[in-house]
Design a protein around this motif. Structure first.
Motif, PDB file in Angstrom:
ATOM      1  N   GLN A  35       0.833  -1.199   0.000  1.00  0.00           N
ATOM      2  CA  GLN A  35       0.000   0.000   0.000  1.00  0.00           C
ATOM      3  C   GLN A  35       0.874   1.258   0.000  1.00  0.00           C
ATOM      4  OE1 GLN A  35      -3.132   0.017   2.936  1.00  0.00           O
ATOM      5  NE2 GLN A  35      -3.139  -2.214   3.036  1.00  0.00           N
ATOM      6  N   ASP A  36       1.924   1.260   0.836  1.00  0.00           N
ATOM      7  CA  ASP A  36       2.808   2.418   0.903  1.00  0.00           C
ATOM      8  C   ASP A  36       3.526   2.632  -0.429  1.00  0.00           C
ATOM      9  OD1 ASP A  36       2.012   2.655   3.502  1.00  0.00           O
ATOM     10  OD2 ASP A  36       3.813   1.702   4.342  1.00  0.00           O
ATOM     11  N   ALA A  37       4.028   1.525  -1.029  1.00  0.00           N
ATOM     12  CA  ALA A  37       4.729   1.657  -2.303  1.00  0.00           C
ATOM     13  C   ALA A  37       3.786   2.158  -3.397  1.00  0.00           C
ATOM     14  CB  ALA A  37       5.337   0.313  -2.694  1.00  0.00           C
ATOM     15  N   PHE A  38       2.548   1.653  -3.360  1.00  0.00           N
ATOM     16  CA  PHE A  38       1.583   2.070  -4.368  1.00  0.00           C
ATOM     17  C   PHE A  38       1.230   3.548  -4.207  1.00  0.00           C
ATOM     18  CE2 PHE A  38      -2.777   2.632  -5.897  1.00  0.00           C
ATOM     19  CZ  PHE A  38      -2.649   2.170  -7.183  1.00  0.00           C
ATOM     20  N   ALA A  39       1.059   3.972  -2.950  1.00  0.00           N
ATOM     21  CA  ALA A  39       0.740   5.377  -2.706  1.00  0.00           C
ATOM     22  C   ALA A  39       1.869   6.282  -3.177  1.00  0.00           C
ATOM     23  CB  ALA A  39       0.470   5.591  -1.207  1.00  0.00           C
ATOM     24  N   ALA A  40       3.113   5.826  -2.945  1.00  0.00           N
ATOM     25  CA  ALA A  40       4.260   6.624  -3.397  1.00  0.00           C
ATOM     26  C   ALA A  40       4.286   6.714  -4.913  1.00  0.00           C
ATOM     27  CB  ALA A  40       5.561   6.014  -2.876  1.00  0.00           C
ATOM     28  N   ALA A  41       3.960   5.596  -5.580  1.00  0.00           N
ATOM     29  CA  ALA A  41       3.929   5.615  -7.047  1.00  0.00           C
ATOM     30  C   ALA A  41       2.863   6.572  -7.554  1.00  0.00           C
ATOM     31  CB  ALA A  41       3.676   4.203  -7.567  1.00  0.00           C
ATOM     32  N   ARG A  42       1.730   6.601  -6.880  1.00  0.00           N
ATOM     33  CA  ARG A  42       0.664   7.525  -7.297  1.00  0.00           C
ATOM     34  C   ARG A  42       1.114   8.971  -7.147  1.00  0.00           C
ATOM     35  NH1 ARG A  42      -3.985   7.315  -4.049  1.00  0.00           N
ATOM     36  NH2 ARG A  42      -5.104   8.364  -5.719  1.00  0.00           N
ATOM     37  N   ARG A  43       1.804   9.263  -6.019  1.00  0.00           N
ATOM     38  CA  ARG A  43       2.241  10.636  -5.821  1.00  0.00           C
ATOM     39  C   ARG A  43       3.241  11.059  -6.896  1.00  0.00           C
ATOM     40  NH1 ARG A  43       2.155   8.920  -0.364  1.00  0.00           N
ATOM     41  NH2 ARG A  43       4.407   8.514  -0.429  1.00  0.00           N
ATOM     42  N   ARG A  44       4.130  10.123  -7.258  1.00  0.00           N
ATOM     43  CA  ARG A  44       5.140  10.464  -8.275  1.00  0.00           C
ATOM     44  C   ARG A  44       4.507  10.613  -9.650  1.00  0.00           C
ATOM     45  NH1 ARG A  44       8.158   6.530  -5.385  1.00  0.00           N
ATOM     46  NH2 ARG A  44       7.568   4.961  -6.942  1.00  0.00           N
ATOM     47  N   GLN A  45       3.486   9.832  -9.893  1.00  0.00           N
ATOM     48  CA  GLN A  45       2.927   9.822 -11.240  1.00  0.00           C
ATOM     49  C   GLN A  45       2.216  11.121 -11.599  1.00  0.00           C
ATOM     50  OE1 GLN A  45      -0.042   6.876 -11.844  1.00  0.00           O
ATOM     51  NE2 GLN A  45      -0.117   7.133 -14.045  1.00  0.00           N
ATOM     52  N   GLY A  46       1.463  11.643 -10.653  1.00  0.00           N
ATOM     53  CA  GLY A  46       0.733  12.884 -10.941  1.00  0.00           C
ATOM     54  C   GLY A  46      -0.610  12.614 -11.603  1.00  0.00           C
ATOM     55  N   ARG A  47      -1.348  13.649 -11.830  1.00  0.00           N
ATOM     56  CA  ARG A  47      -2.709  13.526 -12.314  1.00  0.00           C
ATOM     57  C   ARG A  47      -2.799  12.893 -13.685  1.00  0.00           C
ATOM     58  NH1 ARG A  47      -6.598  16.461  -9.877  1.00  0.00           N
ATOM     59  NH2 ARG A  47      -7.681  16.707 -11.861  1.00  0.00           N
ATOM     60  N   ALA A  48      -1.904  13.219 -14.597  1.00  0.00           N
ATOM     61  CA  ALA A  48      -2.013  12.686 -15.956  1.00  0.00           C
ATOM     62  C   ALA A  48      -1.891  11.174 -15.960  1.00  0.00           C
ATOM     63  CB  ALA A  48      -0.935  13.299 -16.843  1.00  0.00           C
ATOM     64  N   GLY A  49      -0.941  10.672 -15.195  1.00  0.00           N
ATOM     65  CA  GLY A  49      -0.752   9.224 -15.163  1.00  0.00           C
ATOM     66  C   GLY A  49      -1.923   8.518 -14.532  1.00  0.00           C
ATOM     67  N   ARG A  50      -2.510   9.147 -13.512  1.00  0.00           N
ATOM     68  CA  ARG A  50      -3.644   8.502 -12.862  1.00  0.00           C
ATOM     69  C   ARG A  50      -4.817   8.384 -13.826  1.00  0.00           C
ATOM     70  NH1 ARG A  50      -2.197  11.727  -8.435  1.00  0.00           N
ATOM     71  NH2 ARG A  50      -3.956  13.125  -8.776  1.00  0.00           N
ATOM     72  N   ARG A  51      -5.024   9.441 -14.638  1.00  0.00           N
ATOM     73  CA  ARG A  51      -6.113   9.343 -15.612  1.00  0.00           C
ATOM     74  C   ARG A  51      -5.795   8.289 -16.654  1.00  0.00           C
ATOM     75  NH1 ARG A  51      -5.940  15.007 -15.429  1.00  0.00           N
ATOM     76  NH2 ARG A  51      -4.816  15.027 -17.414  1.00  0.00           N
ATOM     77  N   SER A  52      -4.512   8.197 -17.033  1.00  0.00           N
ATOM     78  CA  SER A  52      -4.129   7.313 -18.120  1.00  0.00           C
ATOM     79  C   SER A  52      -4.280   5.853 -17.735  1.00  0.00           C
ATOM     80  CB  SER A  52      -2.679   7.587 -18.537  1.00  0.00           C
ATOM     81  OG  SER A  52      -2.265   6.662 -19.507  1.00  0.00           O
ATOM     82  N   HIS A  53      -3.880   5.502 -16.513  1.00  0.00           N
ATOM     83  CA  HIS A  53      -3.862   4.078 -16.165  1.00  0.00           C
ATOM     84  C   HIS A  53      -4.711   3.744 -14.957  1.00  0.00           C
ATOM     85  CE1 HIS A  53      -0.962   2.954 -19.153  1.00  0.00           C
ATOM     86  NE2 HIS A  53      -0.191   3.961 -18.810  1.00  0.00           N
ATOM     87  N   ARG A  54      -5.541   4.711 -14.465  1.00  0.00           N
ATOM     88  CA  ARG A  54      -6.501   4.428 -13.413  1.00  0.00           C
ATOM     89  C   ARG A  54      -5.842   3.728 -12.215  1.00  0.00           C
ATOM     90  NH1 ARG A  54     -11.543   5.289 -14.672  1.00  0.00           N
ATOM     91  NH2 ARG A  54     -12.287   3.870 -13.043  1.00  0.00           N
ATOM     92  N   LEU A  55      -4.867   4.414 -11.621  1.00  0.00           N
ATOM     93  CA  LEU A  55      -4.189   3.849 -10.457  1.00  0.00           C
ATOM     94  C   LEU A  55      -4.944   4.120  -9.157  1.00  0.00           C
ATOM     95  CD1 LEU A  55      -0.435   4.629 -11.136  1.00  0.00           C
ATOM     96  CD2 LEU A  55      -1.617   2.452 -11.297  1.00  0.00           C
TER      97      LEU A  55
END
Length: 550
Positions: free
Chosen positions: A119-139
């Motif tokens: 969970q911690d690693a995933f949350a860190a990946a989300r923070r690094r990715q930013g909004r564009a990546g979250r929209r692109s791959h639905r993290l």
């Protein structure tokens, strides 16, 4: 409780290794020519090969055992004392883990789920990715929530992150449904993702995909592995290629250590035994015996190479890995047929001498062990194992050499054997070492008829289980009475003496003695009279003979 001696072979095997689904009954002796459920603190043909591997690793560099306490397995009520041990008992003693209560959440966890580390690693990946990546791959959203629950299959990052990635889309679930082509396509589609974490994790998942596909047809519905011949070698080779690709792109990546380790699995699944043995040899030297990773390595080597006779023979035939060869040699000494000669020929061991040029002590132990179990003259064994019984401490290898020397002295009926064991006890400070030396002395005094000396209050034989066995099976009534009445002895030992005296008096018809001996039983209204009594269980309170209906 029957009194019995087994000639020169030692204490009667009156105590069973109490286990719900085991018929193992250890024999209280030092030698172990064939596999035995009771492990010894010396390298031996009869030891579980995992025990021998770990003892050897703990011999390569001094390891302190200060502060460790013997583990108490659930199936052992202390009857075996600290003379013998199982593989799991050894692990639990060296690396104890507190028991955690099982919760309903842990019981109901899905097959592939991520613990807090993921969970911690995933949350860190989300923070690094930013909004564009979250929209692109639905993290985020439902898919994320579906993969962030408790995990029952381990807590390594790569397993947990794999679980998260598998739930990114419907295609990602293909891996866990056995739809490997669909999974391969899904991971390939993430190779150009804007998320660095997704790109790296997808590349790593190609390794896991190849390995899972390789064994898919080799595991039945009950989880049994059909063997290397049933493995999909092409899929295993694809996993190897994926390892190379991942490490080339991310040599210091978050999964680099896992990828390097999985090379061994590829070698195993593709039948590259020689290369696998060389990797294990290097790991045996590099893994400190003080770390629990050494136990994990021992289990892996046993599973992949040593469990099968063919694997052990392949190591011997290769002739390049002395540490592995030593363990394989010990296993090869086990008799397939007791009526036939030693299965490891002397010429085979002699041909290995150049390989052991830098491990003279280990090779000397192998030569002496083979000679002992092949029935050679004890003096030839003693010549290979110089007396070093007065050292201050011993590595497992050094102790093995001296314990085998003591066994050879016993075989030669040497008058100095008892003194040798007593001297050895002074430096036998490692776990189980001192108790094994006490067993050697007890066997010698048993043969000499010196049971009273062995059971004296100041006897060097202090292990409660050994003393209990001698009281139950060898002590005369006068000795039992003396121990029962001796206030300097521990309460448990006095109880064993009382109970044994009364039990044998009744079962042998000495009723007049029983009436008098009842006076040795102290009144104690608090003792538990409901305990079961039998092999592997503690002796009941002697008050059973003076109170209650039984």
């Amino acid at each position: 409780m029957a009194a019995a001696l087994i000639g020169a072979s030692g204490l009667a095997a009156t105590v069973a290794w109490s286990c719900a689904d085991s018929s193992c009954s250890p024999v209280w002796r030092l030698d172990a020519p064939d596999y035995a459920c009771e492990g010894r603190a010396m390298l031996s043909p009869g030891n579980d090969t995992r025990i021998n591997l770990l003892l050897l690793m703990r011999s390569l560099a001094p390891v302190s055992e200060a502060g460790l306490a013997y583990a108490k397995p659930e199936w052992d009520d202390g009857q075996l004392g600290h003379v013998f041990f199982s593989w799991h008992g050894l692990r639990d003693t060296l690396w104890p883990h507190p028991e955690e209560p099982e919760t309903p959440a842990a019981q109901d966890a899905p097959e592939c789920a991520a613990p807090k580390a993921a969970q911690d690693a995933f949350a860190a990946a989300r923070r690094r990715q930013g909004r564009a990546g979250r929209r692109s791959h639905r993290l985020d959203g439902p898919a994320r929530q579906g993969g962030l629950r408790g995990c029952r299959h381990g807590n390594q990052d790569h397993q947990c992150l794999r679980a998260r990635l598998c739930r990114l889309s419907a295609r990602g679930r293909c891996l866990y449904k056995g739809q490997y082509d669909g999974a391969r396509s899904a991971f390939a589609g993430l190779s150009n993702s804007a998320s660095p974490w997704l790109r790296e994790t997808a590349a790593y998942m190609k390794i896991r995909l190849g390995l899972r596909a390789a064994v898919a047809g080799a595991v039945d519905k009950y989880g049994d592995f059909a063997g290397i011949d049933a493995v999909d070698k092409a899929a295993a080779r694809r996993a190897g290629a994926a390892i190379d690709a991942y490490l080339q792109a991310w040599p210091q990546g978050r999964y680099a250590a896992s990828a390097q380790g999985l090379r061994r699995r590829v070698l195993w699944l593709t039948g590259q035994t020689d290369a696998l043995a060389e990797r294990y040899e290097a790991l045996l030297r590099a893994t400190p015996g003080s770390q629990e990773a050494a136990a994990d390595l021992a289990e892996e080597i046993d599973n992949t190479l040593l469990q099968s006779d063919g694997g052990a023979q392949a190591i011997i035939a290769q002739g390049k890995t002395p540490l592995l060869m030593a363990i394989a040699d010990l296993k090869a000494m086990r008799p397939a047929d007791p009526a036939k000669p030693m299965p490891l020929p002397a010429a085979t061991l002699a041909a290995q001498a150049p390989v052991f040029a830098r491990q003279a002590d280990l090779y000397g132990l192998l030569e002496a062990t083979r000679a002992y179990y092949a029935g050679e003259a004890p003096r030839t064994i003693l010549a290979r194992l110089p007396d070093a019984a007065r050292e201050r401490a011993y590595t497992p290898l050094a102790f093995s050499r001296q314990a085998l020397r003591g066994m050879a002295l016993a075989k030669a009926h040497d008058a100095n054997e008892a003194g040798f064991w007593q001297e050895l006890m002074g430096g036998a400070k490692g776990l189980w070492q001192g108790q094994l030396a006490q067993l050697g002395l007890a066997l010698r005094w048993q043969r000499d008829g010196r049971i009273d000396q062995a059971l004296a209050s100041k006897s060097p034989i202090a292990d409660m289980t050994l003393r209990q066995l001698m009281l139950q099976t060898m002590a005369a009534p006068a000795t039992l009475r003396a121990n029962a009445a001796d206030p300097s002895r521990p309460d448990d030992e006095r109880n064993v003496a009382r109970f044994t005296l009364l039990y044998k008096g009744l079962t042998r018809g000495a009723y007049g003695d029983v009436v008098r001996d009842l006076a040795l039983v102290p009144p104690d209204p608090k003792v538990d009279l409901t305990a079961w009594y039998g092999n592997g269980l503690a002796t009941p309170a002697a008050q059973r003979f003076t109170r209650g209906q039984w």
